[in-house]
Structure formats: structure tokens, C-alpha cells
Design an enzyme around this catalytic site. Sequence first.
Site, PDB file in Angstrom:
ATOM      1  N   SER A   1       0.827  -1.209   0.000  1.00  0.00           N
ATOM      2  CA  SER A   1       0.000   0.000   0.000  1.00  0.00           C
ATOM      3  C   SER A   1       0.857   1.253   0.000  1.00  0.00           C
ATOM      4  CB  SER A   1      -0.863  -0.050   1.269  1.00  0.00           C
ATOM      5  OG  SER A   1      -1.335   1.218   1.588  1.00  0.00           O
TER       6      SER A   1
ATOM      7  N   LYS B   1       1.996  -4.061   6.388  1.00  0.00           N
ATOM      8  CA  LYS B   1       2.385  -4.131   4.968  1.00  0.00           C
ATOM      9  C   LYS B   1       3.892  -3.948   4.829  1.00  0.00           C
ATOM     10  CE  LYS B   1      -1.559  -4.994   3.308  1.00  0.00           C
ATOM     11  NZ  LYS B   1      -1.810  -6.206   2.546  1.00  0.00           N
TER      12      LYS B   1
ATOM     13  N   TYR C   1      -1.851  -1.023  10.568  1.00  0.00           N
ATOM     14  CA  TYR C   1      -2.148  -1.617   9.258  1.00  0.00           C
ATOM     15  C   TYR C   1      -0.975  -1.410   8.300  1.00  0.00           C
ATOM     16  CZ  TYR C   1      -3.736  -1.734   4.434  1.00  0.00           C
ATOM     17  OH  TYR C   1      -3.812  -1.976   3.083  1.00  0.00           O
TER      18      TYR C   1
HETATM   19  N1  LIG Z   1      -8.666  -1.062  -0.943  1.00  0.00           N
HETATM   20  C1  LIG Z   1      -7.615  -0.251  -0.838  1.00  0.00           C
HETATM   21  O1  LIG Z   1      -7.761   0.982  -0.826  1.00  0.00           O
HETATM   22  C2  LIG Z   1      -6.204  -0.824  -0.775  1.00  0.00           C
HETATM   23  C3  LIG Z   1      -5.124   0.031  -0.946  1.00  0.00           C
HETATM   24  C4  LIG Z   1      -3.840  -0.486  -0.878  1.00  0.00           C
HETATM   25  C5  LIG Z   1      -3.651  -1.840  -0.656  1.00  0.00           C
HETATM   26  N2  LIG Z   1      -4.715  -2.658  -0.478  1.00  0.00           N
HETATM   27  C6  LIG Z   1      -4.484  -4.085  -0.222  1.00  0.00           C
HETATM   28  O2  LIG Z   1      -5.107  -4.831  -1.233  1.00  0.00           O
HETATM   29  C7  LIG Z   1      -5.547  -6.083  -0.729  1.00  0.00           C
HETATM   30  C8  LIG Z   1      -6.998  -6.284  -1.078  1.00  0.00           C
HETATM   31  O3  LIG Z   1      -7.737  -5.194  -0.551  1.00  0.00           O
HETATM   32  P1  LIG Z   1      -9.311  -5.072  -0.718  1.00  0.00           P
HETATM   33  O4  LIG Z   1      -9.659  -3.634  -0.690  1.00  0.00           O
HETATM   34  O5  LIG Z   1      -9.759  -5.911  -1.844  1.00  0.00           O
HETATM   35  O6  LIG Z   1      -9.785  -5.700   0.667  1.00  0.00           O
HETATM   36  P2  LIG Z   1     -10.990  -6.687   0.985  1.00  0.00           P
HETATM   37  O7  LIG Z   1     -11.206  -6.636   2.462  1.00  0.00           O
HETATM   38  O8  LIG Z   1     -12.147  -6.423   0.099  1.00  0.00           O
HETATM   39  O9  LIG Z   1     -10.378  -8.112   0.585  1.00  0.00           O
HETATM   40  C9  LIG Z   1      -9.580  -8.867   1.441  1.00  0.00           C
HETATM   41  C10 LIG Z   1     -10.085 -10.296   1.373  1.00  0.00           C
HETATM   42  O10 LIG Z   1      -9.223 -11.106   2.162  1.00  0.00           O
HETATM   43  C11 LIG Z   1     -10.027 -12.068   2.857  1.00  0.00           C
HETATM   44  N3  LIG Z   1      -9.252 -12.490   4.029  1.00  0.00           N
HETATM   45  C12 LIG Z   1      -8.851 -11.709   5.073  1.00  0.00           C
HETATM   46  N4  LIG Z   1      -8.095 -12.435   5.912  1.00  0.00           N
HETATM   47  C13 LIG Z   1      -7.998 -13.691   5.396  1.00  0.00           C
HETATM   48  C14 LIG Z   1      -7.328 -14.890   5.799  1.00  0.00           C
HETATM   49  N5  LIG Z   1      -6.593 -14.924   6.920  1.00  0.00           N
HETATM   50  N6  LIG Z   1      -7.427 -15.975   5.012  1.00  0.00           N
HETATM   51  C15 LIG Z   1      -8.158 -15.953   3.855  1.00  0.00           C
HETATM   52  N7  LIG Z   1      -8.817 -14.838   3.440  1.00  0.00           N
HETATM   53  C16 LIG Z   1      -8.732 -13.738   4.200  1.00  0.00           C
HETATM   54  C17 LIG Z   1     -11.307 -11.339   3.173  1.00  0.00           C
HETATM   55  O11 LIG Z   1     -12.407 -12.192   3.391  1.00  0.00           O
HETATM   56  C18 LIG Z   1     -11.500 -10.483   1.910  1.00  0.00           C
HETATM   57  O12 LIG Z   1     -12.281 -11.161   0.942  1.00  0.00           O
HETATM   58  C19 LIG Z   1      -5.267  -6.063   0.767  1.00  0.00           C
HETATM   59  O13 LIG Z   1      -4.075  -6.758   1.014  1.00  0.00           O
HETATM   60  C20 LIG Z   1      -5.099  -4.589   1.065  1.00  0.00           C
HETATM   61  O14 LIG Z   1      -4.244  -4.376   2.164  1.00  0.00           O
HETATM   62  C21 LIG Z   1      -5.997  -2.183  -0.549  1.00  0.00           C
END
Ligand SMILES: NC(=O)c1ccc[n+]([C@@H]2O[C@H](COP(=O)([O-])OP(=O)(O)OC[C@H]3O[C@@H](n4cnc5c(N)ncnc54)[C@H](O)[C@@H]3O)[C@@H](O)[C@H]2O)c1
Length: 334
Positions: A117, A145, A141
Site C-alpha cells: 500500500s 504491509k 495496518y
Molecule cells: N482497498 C484499498 O484501498 C487498498 C489500498 C492499498 C492496498 N490494499 C491491499 O489490497 C488487498 C486487497 O484489498 P481489498 O480492498 O480488496 O480488501 P478486501 O477486504 O475487500 O479483501 C480482502 C479479502 O481477504 C479475505 N481475508 C482476510 N483475511 C484472510 C485470511 N486470513 N485468510 C483468507 N482470506 C482472508 C477477506 O475475506 C476479503 O475477501 C489487501 O491486502 C489490502 O491491504 C488495498
Amino acid sequence: MKVLVTGGAGYIGSTTAKALEQAGHIPVILDSLLTGPREFVRDRTFYEGDVADRALLARVMADHPDIGCTIHMAARIVVPESVAQPYVYYRDNVAKSLELFHELSSLDKPRVIFSSSASVYGPVEGFEVRETSRLEPPSPYARTKHMMEQVLQDLASAGDLQAIVLRYFNPLGSDPELDTGVYAREPPHVLGQMTLAAMGRRDSFQLTGTQHPTRDGTGIRDYVHVWDVARAHVAAVERFDDVLSEEAVASSVINVGTGRGVTVRELLAIFEDVLGRPVPVVEAPPRPGDAVGAFANVDKARALLDWTSELTVADGVESALRWMEKRRQVLGYA
Ligand SMILES: NC(=O)c1ccc[n+]([C@@H]2O[C@H](COP(=O)([O-])OP(=O)(O)OC[C@H]3O[C@@H](n4cnc5c(N)ncnc54)[C@H](O)[C@@H]3O)[C@@H](O)[C@H]2O)c1
């Protein structure tokens, strides 16, 4: 190629699964459904379970020996929750990821693409951050990362894994067919707050922080369309070996953004333009921990992934608004 997508029921994971399919690859989803909705998995090959469940992972790989790469997106992602509950964030994002990586290494599945991130960056003058810019993750958080980036670098140096770390900036919007999108009932991010105000579910949009050292005093971000983010993963999957061999490294970090900074006031103007009417706004002091923000330098993504963003912020806003109208059909709530 067959690609394991952990967190593939989530917002970015489900969009990426679709982009992989459209490019001719086969995603295999591993998700505990901790937060992601079952509906987002659609008819894809799906294993419901935890990323740290080694027996499950061994079964996935036995069932699909042709999986050539793992995209590790599964994580907890809510910053204020990470401040309130650091233990579960370090357990799930750090300890469980470490188990996953070790098992992938044991199963001789070394290629990993990791979702990091922009929140790992410290403040930078001019707000443009390169992959080499100073890191100063401000929340538990963001620290999870940062830690996993370091873990991956060390595992790669030791020859256990190979890694491409993608640092996403601020994804917005949905996939082109609006199959998936933001699923939080009360989306906490700035676009979600604007949308709730536009839908009349909030009296007004709270514009928090107007004294930042930006061109109009409001925070600056790099809003990148989630479909472009998904396409960046396709590029990382397809160019995985080339990226590492061009740099002669075992792990590489790449920014995924548009390369353009947009302030909150500018986002609001784009939002109102797409919506076709003004949104009631109340200005308020910054919330504790609010960062001024940053935007990506995307030279590395262009050079190594042969990828740049194609969609505009207005495209993302339009897509997000259309998704909010449609999501009742998909998820059963608006
Ligand atoms: N959305 C943003 O703005 C953003 C920005 C930068 C980075 N990210 C990163 O991108 C990735 C996806 O983000 P997102 O927005 O799609 O989040 P999200 O919460 O929609 O998706 C995360 C998924 O991981 C699953 N999950 C969580 N813990 C788990 C575990 N221990 N085992 C199996 N499944 C598990 C959840 O059920 C969920 O479906 C994450 O790693 C997040 O840190 C997101």
C-alpha cells in the site's frame, strides 16, 4: 496460467480474478470470507479457508499442480480498526502471511505477488513518491504491509521465494460490468463518504483537513481505477520472470498509481460534475492521523510491467456511483 488469488472474494481480488480471466488465465480463489462476500466469487474455483491453513494450501496445490503464481491479497484492511486491535492485524496480516509464504516455498511455488500500500510512505516534499522514497508507515495496518515487504525481501534473498510487491495507491470504481465493487455498508474512504452524502444517507460530506500544505489545503491522493489495478496484476503475472531478470533481483517493489495527484476538493469537483449536481459540504478539522498524502511516480511500472493506468478519475467516480445503484441486486443491500 493458473493463478492462486488469496483474498479473491474481496474488492480488488474479485476484480483481479476477472481481469485474469479476460486475459486468458485461470484464477483459483482462496478466501476465508472474513469480510469478502461469497457473491464476488461467482462460479470460480473456490477454496473457503484461511491462508495460514497449511493442509488446505497443500490440497489446493495438489488439486492444481499447474498454479504458476500466487497473488496474496488476503488481509485485514481498516486503518482505525488496526489502531484499536493491533493484535489481530499483526496476527492475520503478518503471522499468517509468513505461514503462507513458508508453505508456498515448501510446495515449490516460489512466485508471489504481494498487495502492499501507498500508506507505507512517509511524507515527501512535492508529494510524488518513488519506490525508493522514505518509508514511515503511520498505522499498525501500514506497518503490517511494511513488515511483509521486508519479510518477502529476506525470503527472496535466501532463495525461498521470488516476489513482486505492488504498492497500490487509492483504488476506486468497479469492474466494467459492475459485477463487484466496494461492499462495505458504510464505505469509510473519501469517495464513499461523498457517495453517502449524494444519496442522502448523510446530511453532508465532511471535508476534513483544509490546512494541509497542498495547492488548495486539502489532502492529496492518487486515485487509480480498480480495473487498472487489476490489469497491473495481469501484467505482473505475465511479466513476472522478466521483471526480476531485468533488474537482476529476486524481489521488486512497484508503485501502482496514475502518477497524478488529486486533492479532496478536486475529487469533489469531479464527483459533482459526474453526478450533475452539488453535494452539501461541511468543512471540519483533520481527523487524528490524517496524512497529507502522496501520488505515485509510475516510471517503474511503465518500464518493467509495460503498464500505465488508462481510466480517469471521472471514469472511476462514474463506475462507483453506478455500482452503488446496482449493488442491491448483487449483495442485497444498497
Ligand atoms: N482497498 C484499498 O484501498 C487498498 C489500498 C492499498 C492496498 N490494499 C491491499 O489490497 C488487498 C486487497 O484489498 P481489498 O480492498 O480488496 O480488501 P478486501 O477486504 O475487500 O479483501 C480482502 C479479502 O481477504 C479475505 N481475508 C482476510 N483475511 C484472510 C485470511 N486470513 N485468510 C483468507 N482470506 C482472508 C477477506 O475475506 C476479503 O475477501 C489487501 O491486502 C489490502 O491491504 C488495498
